[in-house]
Design an enzyme around this catalytic site. Structure first.
Site, mmCIF file in Angstrom:
data_model
loop_
_atom_site.group_PDB
_atom_site.id
_atom_site.type_symbol
_atom_site.label_atom_id
_atom_site.label_comp_id
_atom_site.label_asym_id
_atom_site.label_seq_id
_atom_site.Cartn_x
_atom_site.Cartn_y
_atom_site.Cartn_z
ATOM 1 N N ASN A 16 29.991 -7.878 -29.921
ATOM 2 C CA ASN A 16 29.180 -6.745 -29.495
ATOM 3 C C ASN A 16 28.787 -6.970 -28.035
ATOM 4 O O ASN A 16 27.832 -7.676 -27.743
ATOM 5 C CB ASN A 16 27.935 -6.630 -30.393
ATOM 6 C CG ASN A 16 27.034 -5.481 -29.964
ATOM 7 O OD1 ASN A 16 27.430 -4.644 -29.142
ATOM 8 N ND2 ASN A 16 25.829 -5.428 -30.509
ATOM 9 N N LYS A 18 27.528 -4.982 -26.021
ATOM 10 C CA LYS A 18 26.349 -4.187 -25.606
ATOM 11 C C LYS A 18 26.664 -3.490 -24.266
ATOM 12 O O LYS A 18 27.803 -3.071 -24.072
ATOM 13 C CB LYS A 18 25.104 -5.066 -25.547
ATOM 14 C CG LYS A 18 24.910 -5.842 -26.852
ATOM 15 C CD LYS A 18 23.589 -6.513 -26.991
ATOM 16 C CE LYS A 18 23.541 -7.226 -28.329
ATOM 17 N NZ LYS A 18 22.241 -7.807 -28.631
ATOM 18 N N HIS A 104 22.342 -0.260 -35.008
ATOM 19 C CA HIS A 104 21.915 -1.539 -34.415
ATOM 20 C C HIS A 104 20.428 -1.407 -34.050
ATOM 21 O O HIS A 104 19.980 -0.334 -33.637
ATOM 22 C CB HIS A 104 22.766 -1.836 -33.176
ATOM 23 C CG HIS A 104 22.535 -3.202 -32.632
ATOM 24 N ND1 HIS A 104 21.417 -3.517 -31.905
ATOM 25 C CD2 HIS A 104 23.254 -4.350 -32.730
ATOM 26 C CE1 HIS A 104 21.462 -4.804 -31.573
ATOM 27 N NE2 HIS A 104 22.573 -5.330 -32.064
ATOM 28 N N GLU A 106 18.848 -2.189 -31.552
ATOM 29 C CA GLU A 106 18.624 -1.692 -30.184
ATOM 30 C C GLU A 106 18.808 -0.175 -30.119
ATOM 31 O O GLU A 106 18.208 0.501 -29.284
ATOM 32 C CB GLU A 106 19.557 -2.432 -29.202
ATOM 33 C CG GLU A 106 19.102 -3.873 -29.012
ATOM 34 C CD GLU A 106 20.195 -4.847 -28.604
ATOM 35 O OE1 GLU A 106 21.279 -4.415 -28.177
ATOM 36 O OE2 GLU A 106 19.949 -6.074 -28.726
ATOM 37 N N GLU A 174 21.130 -8.347 -39.481
ATOM 38 C CA GLU A 174 20.745 -8.753 -38.128
ATOM 39 C C GLU A 174 19.225 -8.768 -38.002
ATOM 40 O O GLU A 174 18.634 -7.759 -37.583
ATOM 41 C CB GLU A 174 21.323 -7.763 -37.111
ATOM 42 C CG GLU A 174 22.818 -7.780 -37.012
ATOM 43 C CD GLU A 174 23.247 -7.636 -35.567
ATOM 44 O OE1 GLU A 174 24.011 -8.473 -35.095
ATOM 45 O OE2 GLU A 174 22.772 -6.693 -34.896
ATOM 46 N N GLY A 180 19.364 -12.190 -29.633
ATOM 47 C CA GLY A 180 19.179 -12.501 -28.211
ATOM 48 C C GLY A 180 18.087 -13.516 -27.930
ATOM 49 O O GLY A 180 17.687 -13.695 -26.783
ATOM 50 N N SER A 220 21.973 -14.434 -32.511
ATOM 51 C CA SER A 220 22.110 -15.747 -31.861
ATOM 52 C C SER A 220 23.187 -16.623 -32.496
ATOM 53 O O SER A 220 23.005 -17.836 -32.625
ATOM 54 C CB SER A 220 20.759 -16.477 -31.831
ATOM 55 O OG SER A 220 19.839 -15.749 -31.039
HETATM 56 P P1 PGA Z 1 23.017 -11.944 -30.046
HETATM 57 O O1 PGA Z 1 23.157 -10.401 -30.448
HETATM 58 O O2 PGA Z 1 24.230 -12.659 -30.568
HETATM 59 O O3 PGA Z 1 22.948 -11.951 -28.541
HETATM 60 O O4 PGA Z 1 21.765 -12.451 -30.681
HETATM 61 C C1 PGA Z 1 23.650 -10.024 -31.694
HETATM 62 C C2 PGA Z 1 23.638 -8.530 -31.828
HETATM 63 O O5 PGA Z 1 22.738 -7.882 -31.282
HETATM 64 O O6 PGA Z 1 24.531 -7.950 -32.460
#
Ligand code: PGA
Length: 262
Positions: A16, A18, A104, A106, A174, A180, A220
């Site tokens: 992903n 982003k 997601h 976000e 998630e 993150g 993460s």
């Molecule tokens: P991350 O993000 O691996 O940076 O924690 C995962 C995600 O948002 O799908």
């Protein structure tokens, strides 16, 4: 809850990206690095890159055999029409996209609702594309309310998917606190939530249809924890930050493949 570990047949690893990288040139470079590394050492895992919309058709040209699949990070549930700013599933399919990340956290924080997530999940599954539905709690409480939260998100998201289309649905657990932050959920947390999600799916959809739905973990995931997390029996990962470094991402793919092969 017991942690029965079941190995997954072919893990699904989704990068992903982003809203990265900032130019199409950098996106192509990153994609080619991953492609080259995976050509040298073929993984068992299925690898998909969820790139920003403007890059998707460029990346399709770099993977004509679709050895690396393409995903969108969002889409709109209507097919066409007066929806300024939106992108439809037929448009995505026309540039080789097979998979859509839905809901997601976000996106939810930018306005996605359970209703919009449900509409898009049904549309993606109906279109025969893969719907990767994200669920996960903001934080954990000692009374286990987060299980109820995940259950509600899950049942809401799948409410309009016909049973015959459930094979197109993938659930990504998630937890928001792990995204993150560098603080991934422990292997125990992941194994427990995977079992919980499978139970909710089985209770609401019936055992056989529920068995068609794979459960991924995201939050993460890094090269140094992918082996430990793979051992939970999870069906794959949604990888954010670490997917922007080809070496790290490819290592994650190989860790997941190695566990499935053992
Ligand atoms: P991350 O993000 O691996 O940076 O924690 C995962 C995600 O948002 O799908």
């Amino acid at each position: 809850m017991s942690t029965r570990i079941k190995k997954t047949a072919r893990p699904l690893i989704i990068a992903n990206w982003k809203m990265n990288p900032v130019t199409v040139g950098a996106a192509k470079k990153l994609f080619v690095e991953v492609r080259s590394a995976l050509r040298k050492k073929k993984p068992l895992a299925e690898v998909v890159v969820a790139a920003p919309m403007p890059y998707l058709s460029e990346l399709q040209r770099l993977s004509p055999s679709q050895s690396i699949g393409l995903a969108a990070q969002d889409a709109f549930s209507e097919k066409s029409g007066a929806y300024t700013g939106e992108v439809s599933l037929p448009m995505l399919a026309s540039v080789g996209v097979t998979t859509v990340i839905i809901g997601h956290s976000e996106r939810r924080s930018l306005g996605d609702t359970d209703a919009s997530v449900a509409a898009l999940t049904a549309a993606v599954a109906q279109a025969g594309m893969t719907a990767v539905v994200c669920v996960g709690e903001q934080k954990r409480d000692k009374h286990g309310q987060y299980f109820t939260f995940v259950e509600q998100q899950l049942t809401a998201a799948l409410a309009h998917v016909p049973k015959t289309k459930l094979k197109h649905v993938v659930v990504a657990y998630e937890p928001i606190w792990a995204i993150g932050t560098g603080a991934h959920a422990t292997a125990e947390d992941v194994a427990e939530m995977k079992l919980f999600i499978e139970k909710v799916l089985s209770d609401t959809l019936g055992r056989t249809p529920a068995g068609l739905i794979r459960v991924l973990y995201g939050g993460s995931v890094k090269a140094d924890n992918a082996a430990e997390l793979s051992a939970t029996g999870i069906s794959g990962f949604l990888v954010g930050g670490a997917s922007l470094k080809s070496k790290d991402f490819v290592e994650i793919v190989h860790h997941a493949s190695a566990y499935a092969q053992r």
